[in-house]
Design an enzyme around this catalytic site. Structure first.
Site, short mmCIF file in Angstrom:
data_model
loop_
_atom_site.label_atom_id
_atom_site.label_comp_id
_atom_site.label_asym_id
_atom_site.label_seq_id
_atom_site.Cartn_x
_atom_site.Cartn_y
_atom_site.Cartn_z
N GLY A 230 9.55 0.53 -7.86
CA GLY A 230 8.41 -0.23 -7.37
C GLY A 230 7.28 0.70 -6.99
N ASP A 231 6.15 0.11 -6.67
CA ASP A 231 4.98 0.89 -6.28
C ASP A 231 5.22 1.60 -4.95
OD1 ASP A 231 3.59 0.07 -8.53
OD2 ASP A 231 2.80 -1.72 -7.54
N GLY A 233 5.06 2.52 -1.16
CA GLY A 233 4.78 1.73 0.04
C GLY A 233 5.36 0.35 0.05
N THR A 234 6.19 0.00 -0.93
CA THR A 234 6.76 -1.36 -0.97
C THR A 234 8.02 -1.50 -0.12
OG1 THR A 234 7.85 -0.73 -3.05
CG2 THR A 234 5.77 -1.94 -3.20
N LYS A 236 11.09 0.71 -0.28
CA LYS A 236 12.36 1.03 -0.92
C LYS A 236 13.29 1.79 0.03
CE LYS A 236 10.17 3.14 -4.25
NZ LYS A 236 8.77 2.74 -3.97
N THR A 237 12.76 2.77 0.73
CA THR A 237 13.58 3.52 1.69
C THR A 237 14.02 2.64 2.84
OG1 THR A 237 12.35 5.52 1.11
CG2 THR A 237 13.65 5.57 3.13
N GLU A 453 -26.85 -2.40 -5.76
CA GLU A 453 -25.91 -3.35 -5.18
C GLU A 453 -26.34 -4.79 -5.43
OE1 GLU A 453 -23.09 -2.37 -4.20
OE2 GLU A 453 -23.65 -0.26 -4.39
N HIS A 456 -24.94 -5.91 -8.70
CA HIS A 456 -23.54 -6.31 -8.63
C HIS A 456 -23.41 -7.72 -8.05
CE1 HIS A 456 -21.85 -2.55 -9.92
NE2 HIS A 456 -22.40 -1.86 -8.93
#
Length: 637
Positions: A230-231, A233-234, A236-237, A453, A456
């Site tokens: 996974g990316d 910061g998701t 996993k740890t 800006e 945009h």
């Protein structure tokens, strides 16, 4: 033995100051490591211990030989002692009990033993009568002599013990065992929010660790390895720790890079040490974080570093595939580069399951915000559900960082609680960088930034596939001179061709306004052009959204013809140019509204959604919820 009697190479090796070593090792361990680095950089493990033991044995033999031989001393009989006393060859005599040590005039030394006390007195008198200096020294007892003989053995024993401790620490110091610390961590599945499907998939692993015989009863076996991808910061740890806590078993944690070392063979030795320890404390969990550091595909090149990496990976493959079904060892690994892992590592029997840990959806983000907001004093008006809707694409770590930054700002201001305005400003700081209030911007540059800006904003209001505008600012932040923010209304798991074209048109809106209003171009559009070109190239090469069809180049261009690559670049450039022309048309149609928006930006520097829509009354969209965090979609810098 005095230092002068030792060989020069031994003095140079043992008395040379060790280099400075930083880390958690003690001074003795630093000296040992320095000694190992100096004499055995290429030798470790069992081979290294054999080499060290052989070296110590040779050193011991050399020292004993020096002690026995006495550095060239010659043993003489009593008759020869009488002849030396009668002649003039002696210059000095040292008497140690029954031992006569004679220094001759030519520099040679002779040693004789005289057991009878009367003969010793007579011999000493003859040397004195001959004018030789006679010195009586205290007699050395047999115990003292034995202690002197055992001294080198004691030194070598201490050196060997130190080397053994360093070797053991070198093998086990790369991983951490958390058995008693599980209660202190207190990370359970309830503390991991927004991952219901992932927790359900890992629950079988917990059941296996609690009752291994349950799965073996019907002939089945539990997964031996679980690979979480996974990316960043998701979580996993965090999931791996939660599995260990729920199962109530020891948790052995190591990082993939900890197996690699400057010494050849250390990686394989550390893999063996890790799994040997796991078998002692089984049932347990072995967690390898960022396994791509040790699990990369083999056969990259033929240098020594690649060979050592392949040896380490081979040992890991053997250890994982050698488990007994009921031994109770589960390997959990995490990575965000599953594409570079060796295929042998991913096959069933090693990592039986691959669990994808995705970015949380809106419901998951709300649950994560509730978890991370527990220690934070939030104001009554703060709506976590609204924040969750305004943060699509945020990982759990990013949401935690958002609330933490808001709490820091509120504390710095002396507020009683964290309010929406703190979260909004924390969002700006996390996504756009710290506001540079002391930067003096020339009026001409401020005007050019406001025009950029405004372009945009105009495209974002007119293009149907863009998100509602949240804020526009010409205040410098980080490397950006200005920024336009849009508020996503939902999570997008799949995008259409029209949406991507609108995004490219939005990115080119700033350059279009420069062309129409300023009549020139500025370097502020460089980041917009780069992002637009990259998106157009992906549309052509990866998504197949062009006249070239589904060619599927991706990032691997090896083996593709240069003609095809040139056509891809030309097609991508055509897409960008078409969207730039479209943005120019939009700016020309809304020229009066752009002038009003530019005037407001020059006066206030930052305009919110209501102030923006006041300049574009005909293009006002349905009101969006008040933002708490919105990603920046473009910037001018």
């Amino acid at each position: 033995m005095c230092p002068a009697e030792l060989p020069e190479w031994f003095l140079r090796a043992t008395l040379t100051p060790a280099p400075v070593v930083t880390g958690a090792e003690s001074g003795v361990e630093q000296s040992m490591n320095s000694w190992l680095s100096r004499f055995g950089k290429r030798v470790t493990g069992r081979t290294g211990m054999r080499v060290l033991i052989g070296s110590l044995a040779l050193l011991l033999v050399a020292m004993m030989t020096l002690l026995v031989q006495g550095n060239g001393e010659k043993t003489v009989t009593y008759t020869e002692l009488l002849q030396i006393a009668a002649g003039s060859g002696a210059s000095r005599v040292d008497i140690h009990g029954d031992r006569f040590l004679i220094e001759q005039a030519d520099g040679q030394r002779a040693v004789g033993l005289v057991a009878d006390e009367s003969l010793r007195k007579e011999l000493a008198s003859r040397f004195a009568e001959a004018g030789v200096a006679v010195e009586f020294a205290p007699a050395v007892s047999s115990g003292e002599r034995a202690a002197g003989m055992l001294g080198p053995f004691a030194v070598l024993a201490m050196v060997g013990a130190g080397l053994f401790v360093v070797q053991r620490k070198r093998q086990k110091g790369h991983f951490t065992e958390l058995s008693q610390g599980l209660q202190r961590m207190a990370v359970r599945f309830d503390d991991v929010a927004g991952m219901d499907e992932v927790k359900e998939s890992l629950n079988e692993t917990v059941e296996f660790l609690k009752d291994p015989e349950k799965f073996a009863r019907l002939g089945g076996r539990a997964p031996r390895g679980v690979l979480m991808t996974g990316d960043p910061g998701t979580g996993k740890t965090l999931l791996a720790r939660a599995v260990a806590t729920e199962a109530g078993v020891p948790f052995l944690s190591a990082s993939g890079s900890s197996f690699q070392e400057m010494f050849v063979g250390v990686g394989a030795s550390r893999v063996r040490a890790l799994f040997a320890e796991a078998r002692k404390v089984a049932p347990c969990i072995v967690f390898i974080d960022e396994i791509d550091a040790v699990g990369r595909a083999r056969g990259r090149n033929g240098d020594s570093a690649a060979a050592d990496h392949d040896q380490t990976l081979n040992q890991l493959l053997v250890e994982m595939d050698g488990f007994d079904h009921t031994v109770g060892i589960v390997v959990i690994a995490s990575t965000n580069r599953v594409d570079v892992l060796d295929p042998a590592l991913l096959r069933p029997g090693r990592f039986d399951r691959q669990v994808v840990v995705p970015l949380p959806d809106v419901r998951g983000r709300e649950e994560i915000l509730h978890v991370h907001s527990r220690p934070i004093a939030l104001g009554q008006e703060v709506d976590l559900a609204r924040i969750a809707r305004c943060t699509p694409g945020f990982s759990g770590a990013e949401l935690a960082n958002l609330l933490n930054e808001a709490a820091i700002m509120a504390t710095r201001e002396g507020a009683e609680s964290v309010r929406h305005e703190h979260i909004d400003r924390a969002r700006d700081r996390v996504l756009m960088g710290l506001e540079r209030k002391n930067v003096l911007v020339d009026e001409e540059e401020r005007y050019a930034t406001a025009v950029h800006e405004a372009g945009h904003v105009t495209v974002a209001l007119l293009a149907p596939g863009t998100d509602p505008i949240h804020k526009v600012s010409i205040l410098p932040r980080g490397r950006a001179l200005g920024v336009t923010q849009a508020l996503p209304e939902k999570d997008r798991l799949m995008v259409r061709k029209e949406f991507l074209e609108d995004q490219i048109c939005l990115l080119m809106g700033g350059r279009a306004a420069e062309i129409v209003v300023l009549g020139t171009m500025t370097a502020g559009a460089s980041d917009d052009i780069q992002r637009a070109a990259s998106l157009a190239r992906r549309m052509v090469a990866e998504f197949g959204m062009s006249d070239l069809g589904p060619i599927g180049l991706g990032g691997d261009t090896h083996g593709r013809s240069q003609a095809l690559l040139d056509r891809v670049e030309e097609t991508a450039r055509t897409i960008v140019e078409a969207q730039l022309a479209r943005a120019v048309q939009m700016v020309e149609v809304r020229r009066a509204e752009i002038d009003a928006l530019v005037k407001g930006l020059l006066e206030q520097e930052t305009l919110d959604a209501d102030e923006i829509y006041a300049c574009f009354p005909a293009d006002r969209r349905s009101p969006a919820p008040a933002p708490a965090s919105a990603p920046a979609v473009s910037r001018a810098a």
